[in-house]
Design a protein around this motif. Structure first.
Motif, mmCIF file in Angstrom:
data_model
loop_
_atom_site.group_PDB
_atom_site.id
_atom_site.type_symbol
_atom_site.label_atom_id
_atom_site.label_comp_id
_atom_site.label_asym_id
_atom_site.label_seq_id
_atom_site.Cartn_x
_atom_site.Cartn_y
_atom_site.Cartn_z
ATOM 1 N N SER A 101 0.841 -1.193 0.000
ATOM 2 C CA SER A 101 0.000 0.000 0.000
ATOM 3 C C SER A 101 0.876 1.242 0.000
ATOM 4 N N TYR A 102 0.258 2.352 -0.366
ATOM 5 C CA TYR A 102 0.918 3.653 -0.371
ATOM 6 C C TYR A 102 -0.022 4.615 0.335
ATOM 7 N N GLN A 103 0.522 5.411 1.244
ATOM 8 C CA GLN A 103 -0.299 6.350 2.000
ATOM 9 C C GLN A 103 0.288 7.749 1.874
ATOM 10 N N TYR A 104 -0.598 8.735 1.735
ATOM 11 C CA TYR A 104 -0.160 10.130 1.714
ATOM 12 C C TYR A 104 -1.211 11.000 2.371
ATOM 13 N N THR A 105 -0.773 12.179 2.782
ATOM 14 C CA THR A 105 -1.675 13.155 3.389
ATOM 15 C C THR A 105 -1.596 14.441 2.587
ATOM 16 N N SER A 106 -2.738 15.045 2.366
ATOM 17 C CA SER A 106 -2.815 16.318 1.663
ATOM 18 C C SER A 106 -3.910 17.154 2.329
ATOM 19 N N ALA A 107 -4.250 18.274 1.724
ATOM 20 C CA ALA A 107 -5.247 19.158 2.333
ATOM 21 C C ALA A 107 -6.043 19.889 1.261
ATOM 22 N N ALA A 108 -7.197 20.386 1.690
ATOM 23 C CA ALA A 108 -8.060 21.179 0.818
ATOM 24 C C ALA A 108 -8.692 22.288 1.649
ATOM 25 N N GLY A 109 -8.756 23.461 1.068
ATOM 26 C CA GLY A 109 -9.411 24.587 1.718
ATOM 27 C C GLY A 109 -10.807 24.791 1.159
ATOM 28 N N LEU A 110 -11.732 25.103 2.062
ATOM 29 C CA LEU A 110 -13.114 25.389 1.674
ATOM 30 C C LEU A 110 -13.486 26.796 2.111
ATOM 31 N N ARG A 111 -14.539 27.333 1.505
ATOM 32 C CA ARG A 111 -15.087 28.636 1.894
ATOM 33 C C ARG A 111 -16.341 28.460 2.756
ATOM 34 N N SER A 112 -16.669 27.210 3.093
ATOM 35 C CA SER A 112 -17.797 26.924 3.987
ATOM 36 C C SER A 112 -17.380 25.803 4.931
ATOM 37 N N ASP A 113 -18.155 25.611 6.001
ATOM 38 C CA ASP A 113 -17.781 24.627 7.011
ATOM 39 C C ASP A 113 -18.245 23.200 6.695
ATOM 40 N N ILE A 114 -18.876 23.032 5.540
ATOM 41 C CA ILE A 114 -19.306 21.714 5.080
ATOM 42 C C ILE A 114 -18.971 21.594 3.599
ATOM 43 N N GLY A 115 -18.439 20.453 3.225
ATOM 44 C CA GLY A 115 -18.142 20.209 1.824
ATOM 45 C C GLY A 115 -17.907 18.743 1.579
ATOM 46 N N LYS A 116 -17.498 18.435 0.357
ATOM 47 C CA LYS A 116 -17.189 17.053 0.025
ATOM 48 C C LYS A 116 -16.188 17.018 -1.118
ATOM 49 N N MET A 117 -15.532 15.875 -1.224
ATOM 50 C CA MET A 117 -14.576 15.636 -2.302
ATOM 51 C C MET A 117 -14.790 14.228 -2.848
#
Length: 128
Positions: free
Chosen positions: A81-97
């Protein structure tokens, strides 16, 4: 945690709200996510590219595409397996990807698409 298997490639996603890097007064919310990609096939694979859909609850929809993940195009051997961590910024307190990876079977050089399961980005206070 969400989990999905496509053509023998398992994708698991965990998310983490980052309160110290967020600024709710300015509608800035940062979420980290950890992805584990497990090769359940009998051949080595290479992750070539990614395509993300990022949606805020305010109706904003962004797409992000690019080579590899976090600057790498990992090769994952059968059973590894391969594991990584990343991030995403939102303009609201609820979202999805959600999204896809383009994967290459290194045995026969065929390319195929692996689904990244939809996951929620949610400020913990919203869960109450």
């Amino acid at each position: 945690m969400v989990h999905l298997v496509t053509e023998g490639i398992s994708i698991m996603v965990e998310t983490f709200y980052q309160p110290t890097q967020s600024n709710p007064l300015n509608s800035e919310y940062l979420f980290a996510y950890r992805i584990t990609i497990e090769n359940q096939t009998m051949y080595p694979v290479k992750l070539l590219s990614r395509h993300w859909h990022i949606k805020d609850s305010n109706g904003t929809h962004r797409e992000v595409q690019g080579e590899g993940v976090v600057g790498r195009q990992p090769i994952i051997e059968p059973g590894d397996s391969y594991q990584y961590t990343s991030a995403a910024g939102l303009r609201s307190d609820i979202g999805k990807m959600y999204g896809t990876y383009l994967i290459e079977n290194l045995f026969n050089k065929k390319k195929f698409t692996v689904l990244i399961p939809e996951f929620q980005l949610l400020v913990p206070a919203k869960m109450n």
